[in-house]
Design a protein around this motif. Structure first.
Motif, PDB file in Angstrom:
ATOM      1  N   MET A   1       0.939  -1.213   0.050  1.00  0.00           N
ATOM      2  CA  MET A   1      -0.149   0.063   0.131  1.00  0.00           C
ATOM      3  C   MET A   1       0.762   0.995   0.073  1.00  0.00           C
ATOM      4  N   GLU A   2       0.687   1.964  -0.983  1.00  0.00           N
ATOM      5  CA  GLU A   2       1.267   3.407  -0.825  1.00  0.00           C
ATOM      6  C   GLU A   2       0.594   4.414  -0.238  1.00  0.00           C
ATOM      7  N   ILE A   3       1.371   5.078   0.620  1.00  0.00           N
ATOM      8  CA  ILE A   3       0.792   6.248   1.595  1.00  0.00           C
ATOM      9  C   ILE A   3       1.452   7.373   0.773  1.00  0.00           C
ATOM     10  N   ASN A   4       0.302   8.186   0.317  1.00  0.00           N
ATOM     11  CA  ASN A   4       0.561   9.638  -0.138  1.00  0.00           C
ATOM     12  C   ASN A   4       0.032  10.559   0.606  1.00  0.00           C
ATOM     13  N   LYS A   5       0.119  11.865   0.137  1.00  0.00           N
ATOM     14  CA  LYS A   5      -0.747  12.887   1.116  1.00  0.00           C
ATOM     15  C   LYS A   5      -2.186  12.776   1.081  1.00  0.00           C
TER      16      LYS A   5
ATOM     17  N   LEU B   1     -11.055   6.125   1.820  1.00  0.00           N
ATOM     18  CA  LEU B   1     -10.194   5.356   2.212  1.00  0.00           C
ATOM     19  C   LEU B   1      -9.640   3.957   1.556  1.00  0.00           C
ATOM     20  N   ALA B   2     -11.132   3.466   1.156  1.00  0.00           N
ATOM     21  CA  ALA B   2     -10.838   2.039   0.826  1.00  0.00           C
ATOM     22  C   ALA B   2     -10.469   2.286  -0.649  1.00  0.00           C
ATOM     23  N   ALA B   3     -10.860   3.165  -1.510  1.00  0.00           N
ATOM     24  CA  ALA B   3     -10.732   3.371  -2.833  1.00  0.00           C
ATOM     25  C   ALA B   3      -9.080   3.772  -2.800  1.00  0.00           C
ATOM     26  N   TYR B   4      -8.717   4.514  -1.915  1.00  0.00           N
ATOM     27  CA  TYR B   4      -7.141   4.945  -2.085  1.00  0.00           C
ATOM     28  C   TYR B   4      -6.186   3.787  -2.002  1.00  0.00           C
ATOM     29  N   THR B   5      -6.548   2.851  -0.724  1.00  0.00           N
ATOM     30  CA  THR B   5      -5.842   1.679  -0.391  1.00  0.00           C
ATOM     31  C   THR B   5      -5.920   0.460  -1.136  1.00  0.00           C
ATOM     32  N   ASP B   6      -7.034   0.574  -2.087  1.00  0.00           N
ATOM     33  CA  ASP B   6      -7.393  -0.741  -2.832  1.00  0.00           C
ATOM     34  C   ASP B   6      -7.660  -1.754  -1.987  1.00  0.00           C
ATOM     35  N   GLN B   7      -8.708  -1.334  -0.887  1.00  0.00           N
ATOM     36  CA  GLN B   7      -9.110  -2.347  -0.148  1.00  0.00           C
ATOM     37  C   GLN B   7     -10.543  -2.558  -0.110  1.00  0.00           C
ATOM     38  N   PRO B   8     -11.239  -3.825  -0.139  1.00  0.00           N
ATOM     39  CA  PRO B   8     -12.879  -3.725  -0.333  1.00  0.00           C
ATOM     40  C   PRO B   8     -13.279  -3.018   1.147  1.00  0.00           C
TER      41      PRO B   8
ATOM     42  N   MET C   1      -7.083   9.678   6.384  1.00  0.00           N
ATOM     43  CA  MET C   1      -6.704   9.056   7.417  1.00  0.00           C
ATOM     44  C   MET C   1      -6.766   9.926   8.670  1.00  0.00           C
ATOM     45  N   GLN C   2      -6.195  10.993   8.772  1.00  0.00           N
ATOM     46  CA  GLN C   2      -6.091  11.836   9.876  1.00  0.00           C
ATOM     47  C   GLN C   2      -7.456  12.558  10.037  1.00  0.00           C
ATOM     48  N   SER C   3      -8.181  12.902   9.102  1.00  0.00           N
ATOM     49  CA  SER C   3      -9.682  13.693   9.460  1.00  0.00           C
ATOM     50  C   SER C   3     -10.600  12.443   9.673  1.00  0.00           C
ATOM     51  N   LEU C   4     -10.461  11.141   9.046  1.00  0.00           N
ATOM     52  CA  LEU C   4     -11.196  10.143   9.477  1.00  0.00           C
ATOM     53  C   LEU C   4     -11.219   9.742  11.027  1.00  0.00           C
ATOM     54  N   ARG C   5      -9.867   9.773  11.349  1.00  0.00           N
ATOM     55  CA  ARG C   5      -9.496   9.494  12.882  1.00  0.00           C
ATOM     56  C   ARG C   5      -9.891  10.571  13.678  1.00  0.00           C
ATOM     57  N   ARG C   6      -9.988  11.491  13.364  1.00  0.00           N
ATOM     58  CA  ARG C   6     -10.380  12.712  14.283  1.00  0.00           C
ATOM     59  C   ARG C   6     -11.810  12.443  14.342  1.00  0.00           C
ATOM     60  N   ARG C   7     -12.562  12.208  12.977  1.00  0.00           N
ATOM     61  CA  ARG C   7     -14.101  12.026  13.129  1.00  0.00           C
ATOM     62  C   ARG C   7     -14.508  10.629  13.989  1.00  0.00           C
ATOM     63  N   LEU C   8     -13.862   9.788  13.798  1.00  0.00           N
ATOM     64  CA  LEU C   8     -14.187   8.655  14.635  1.00  0.00           C
ATOM     65  C   LEU C   8     -13.793   8.644  16.287  1.00  0.00           C
ATOM     66  N   ARG C   9     -12.984   9.458  16.572  1.00  0.00           N
ATOM     67  CA  ARG C   9     -12.564   9.593  17.884  1.00  0.00           C
ATOM     68  C   ARG C   9     -13.409  10.626  18.616  1.00  0.00           C
ATOM     69  N   ASP C  10     -14.064  11.598  17.645  1.00  0.00           N
ATOM     70  CA  ASP C  10     -15.212  12.378  18.245  1.00  0.00           C
ATOM     71  C   ASP C  10     -16.793  11.515  18.428  1.00  0.00           C
ATOM     72  N   GLU C  11     -16.817  10.841  17.371  1.00  0.00           N
ATOM     73  CA  GLU C  11     -18.183  10.155  17.229  1.00  0.00           C
ATOM     74  C   GLU C  11     -18.122   9.031  18.271  1.00  0.00           C
ATOM     75  N   GLN C  12     -17.079   8.131  18.098  1.00  0.00           N
ATOM     76  CA  GLN C  12     -17.290   6.816  18.902  1.00  0.00           C
ATOM     77  C   GLN C  12     -16.376   6.543  19.810  1.00  0.00           C
ATOM     78  N   ARG C  13     -15.690   7.747  20.216  1.00  0.00           N
ATOM     79  CA  ARG C  13     -14.585   7.554  21.389  1.00  0.00           C
ATOM     80  C   ARG C  13     -13.303   6.384  20.840  1.00  0.00           C
ATOM     81  N   LEU C  14     -13.147   6.145  19.714  1.00  0.00           N
ATOM     82  CA  LEU C  14     -12.126   5.323  19.394  1.00  0.00           C
ATOM     83  C   LEU C  14     -10.821   5.875  19.129  1.00  0.00           C
ATOM     84  N   ASP C  15      -9.919   5.140  19.632  1.00  0.00           N
ATOM     85  CA  ASP C  15      -8.285   5.772  19.431  1.00  0.00           C
ATOM     86  C   ASP C  15      -7.590   4.635  18.664  1.00  0.00           C
TER      87      ASP C  15
END
Length: 90
Positions: A1-5, A56-63, A11-25
């Motif tokens: 998996m290639e990580i680009n900007k 994110l699934a499209a960027y990382t080629d994961q289903p 991933m960063q914006s999704l991480r923030r949203r999941l932390r606020d919504e579901q209290r996931l770290d």
């Protein structure tokens, strides 16, 4: 998996949203961070969070994980209570 900007920003914006919504770290350094984020997006009630998960699934080629809904036969789940330290079916 290639990580680009674009992947990192998503991933960063999704991480923030999941932390606020579901209290996931979820840490970006975790080996299963992408899978954990995609799975958590399924439980989100916010359309923007689910859309970020699809990106994110499209960027990382994961289903994109599909929510498994129980069939009507297995939908009945007995409740469990704790009585004097023991699990009791109610």
């Amino acid at each position: 998996m290639e990580i680009n900007k674009a992947v990192l920003d998503c991933m960063q914006s999704l991480r923030r949203r999941l932390r606020d919504e579901q209290r996931l770290d979820i840490r970006l350094s975790q080996p299963d961070a992408v899978t954990a984020m995609l799975t958590a997006c399924l439980g989100s009630g916010d359309e923007l969070t689910r859309e970020l998960g699809r990106q994110l699934a499209a960027y990382t080629d994961q289903p994109t994980p599909v929510a498994i809904k129980p069939s009507s036969a297995s939908a009945h789940v007995p409740s469990v209570r704790i009585y004097r330290g023991q699990r009791v079916m109610a």
